[in-house]
Write an enzyme that holds these catalytic residues in place. Structure first.
Site, short mmCIF file in Angstrom:
data_model
loop_
_atom_site.label_atom_id
_atom_site.label_comp_id
_atom_site.label_asym_id
_atom_site.label_seq_id
_atom_site.Cartn_x
_atom_site.Cartn_y
_atom_site.Cartn_z
CB VAL A 157 -0.95 -0.01 1.21
CG1 VAL A 157 -1.77 1.29 1.26
CG2 VAL A 157 -1.88 -1.22 1.14
CE LYS A 215 -7.35 -3.54 7.72
NZ LYS A 215 -7.27 -3.35 6.29
CB VAL A 247 -13.81 0.31 6.25
CG1 VAL A 247 -15.06 -0.54 6.02
CG2 VAL A 247 -13.57 0.51 7.75
CE LYS A 288 -11.09 -4.87 6.02
NZ LYS A 288 -10.93 -5.90 5.00
N GLY A 328 -5.29 -4.20 -2.25
CA GLY A 328 -4.42 -3.98 -3.40
C GLY A 328 -3.74 -2.63 -3.31
N1 HSE Z 1 -7.10 -9.16 4.00
C1 HSE Z 1 -8.15 -8.25 3.65
C2 HSE Z 1 -9.08 -8.90 2.65
C3 HSE Z 1 -7.68 -6.95 3.07
O1 HSE Z 1 -8.89 -10.06 2.28
O2 HSE Z 1 -10.04 -8.27 2.26
C4 HSE Z 1 -7.16 -6.04 4.12
O3 HSE Z 1 -8.09 -5.85 5.12
#
Ligand code: HSE
Length: 436
Positions: free
Chosen positions: A14, A105, A132, A205, A302
């Site tokens: 990120v 989060k 989130v 989240k 991503g």
């Molecule tokens: N590991 C999380 C997911 C992304 O699979 O959505 C980051 O919170």
């Protein structure tokens, strides 16, 4: 115009995405924010990699404390994750009067109250759009776009890893363990997938969204969390035959006597848009009293999708310096002195519908016994499916969908059904939400 100076803590996926997008769209971002936004310092233990990503254009250090204590830094972007060192760094940054942007989060869902209080005292922002649903601007939608509404409920597919696994289980008719291994091989699931598959990441989240939606403190410890590890391919198949899909939903719902905050596999009608969100995508359905249902869909993880959210927060904070600083949006949407103590309900008190799969001996009266137990518990049956025993077998599956009932009553009825002599093993129980 003097640039806003940003210090990045952690330049993994990120962080690198944030660096790239900020550089690529610098001019457009400056026109929106009113000032240039520049990453001037990066902290990462892997300084060689950090230097490679930043192309020698910024100062790279291996100690994040240097950034949170540096007088030239206006905004700290925390992308380290976890509750340990990240918590200390965020608190120090705030104590030093720096604004904080974080995708963390886990940190905010567990220590948010302390962090937001400190930020309020120091009059700095803590922004967390990236925490989130990645690139989906759901925090902004809840906090600002829907601010006219009394939010009634939120239901979200907010974990891409588990949604990918569930999609594969349904598509290919495979069991959880097999698909998890495949997801790890393809990089959709981490080597240690616990936070994702046990529903913890989704619950972090959902906790943040519940605070913003209802004006309550963040209370991850009160969330009910059930992951997808117990799901069987057979349940996904039966659900499909009855017109449903199974999704891991994060649900926050205003009930008469409190707030339901829960994450668990959920049957949802297959014809709902959200039921058709497949693969690693995220989607959040929000129901407000004025607007009705609204749906937000996009990439929940991503490099660049998450960077999109991080940079949106950087622009918001920069606007504090370019617009009236007294009229900032509260961190949790509600003014800090206007939070309520509406309780998060214990799971026994929530109401929902249920899918039950009961393995029974093919004997006279079994069905009558089961329906009697449900009727005695005032649990109404919505649909039922009974399969013949497979060739050479004496046991069959009975699938029952119930109307809404209280979790406590459902548990008692399930225990009574499991105690019947003709019933073997445990009843598979998956909650069902019509999301109408
Ligand atoms: N590991 C999380 C997911 C992304 O699979 O959505 C980051 O919170």
């Amino acid at each position: 115009m003097k640039p806003i100076k940003v210090g990045l803590l952690g330049i993994g996926t990120v962080g690198a995405g944030t660096f790239t997008v900020l550089a690529r769209n610098a001019e457009e971002i400056r026109r929106r924010a009113g000032r240039p936004i520049e990453i001037t310092m990066v902290a990462d233990l892997d300084t060689a990699r950090a230097k490679q990503i930043t192309g020698g254009k910024v100062e790279v250090v291996d100690d994040a404390n240097i950034i949170v204590n540096h007088p030239d830094i206006d905004i700290v972007v925390e992308l380290i994750g976890g509750y340990g060192i990240a918590r200390q760094l965020v608190m120090t940054a705030i104590a030093n009067g720096k604004h904080v942007v974080t995708a963390n989060k886990a940190l905010l869902a567990t220590h948010g109250t302390e962090i937001f209080r400190a930020a309020q005292e120091k009059r700095v922002m803590v922004a967390f759009e990236a925490a989130v649903a990645g690139g989906i601007p759901i925090i902004k939608a809840l906090r600002e776009g829907l601010t006219a509404n009394r939010i009634q409920w939120i239901a979200g597919i907010i974990n891409g890893t588990t949604n990918f696994i569930l999609s594969e289980m349904r598509d290919k008719g495979l069991d959880f363990d097999v698909v998890l291994k495949e997801a790890q091989r393809l990089g959709y699931a981490e080597a240690d997938p616990t936070f994702d598959i046990e529903g913890i990441d989704a619950a972090h989240k959902a906790t943040l969204m519940s605070a913003i939606a209802f004006g309550i403190p963040v209370q991850f410890d009160k969330a009910y969390v059930e992951g997808i590890t117990g799901l069987q391919a057979a349940d996904i198949r039966y659900a499909e035959q009855l017109g449903y899909r199974i999704k891991l939903l994060g649900i926050a719902r205003r009930a008469a006597n409190g707030i339901e905050l829960r994450v668990h596999p959920t049957l949802i009608p297959a014809n709902r848009l959200i039921a058709n969100v497949e693969g690693a995508m995220n989607a959040v359905l929000v129901h407000g009293d004025a607007v009705g249902a609204t749906l937000y869909y996009g990439k929940g993880a991503g490099a660049e999708p998450t960077a999109s959210a991080v940079i949106a927060d950087l622009v918001d904070i920069t606007r504090l310096a370019t617009a009236d600083p007294e009229h900032r949006v509260p961190y949790l949407a509600f003014q800090p002195d206007a939070m309520t103590d509406t309780p998060i309900l214990p799971m026994d008190e929530i109401t929902t519908s249920y899918y039950l799969r009961i393995r029974v001996a093919d004997k006279l009266g079994v069905m009558a016994d089961i329906t009697r137990i449900l009727a005695d518990a005032a649990i109404s049956i919505d649909a039922m499916l009974q399969k013949e025993p497979a060739a050479g077998e004496t046991e069959a599956d009975i699938i029952i969908l119930t109307h809404k009932t209280q979790e406590k009553k459902a548990k008692q009825a399930i225990a009574a059904i499991e105690a019947l002599e003709a019933v073997s093993g445990q009843v598979a129980r998956i909650r069902l939400e019509s999301l109408g």
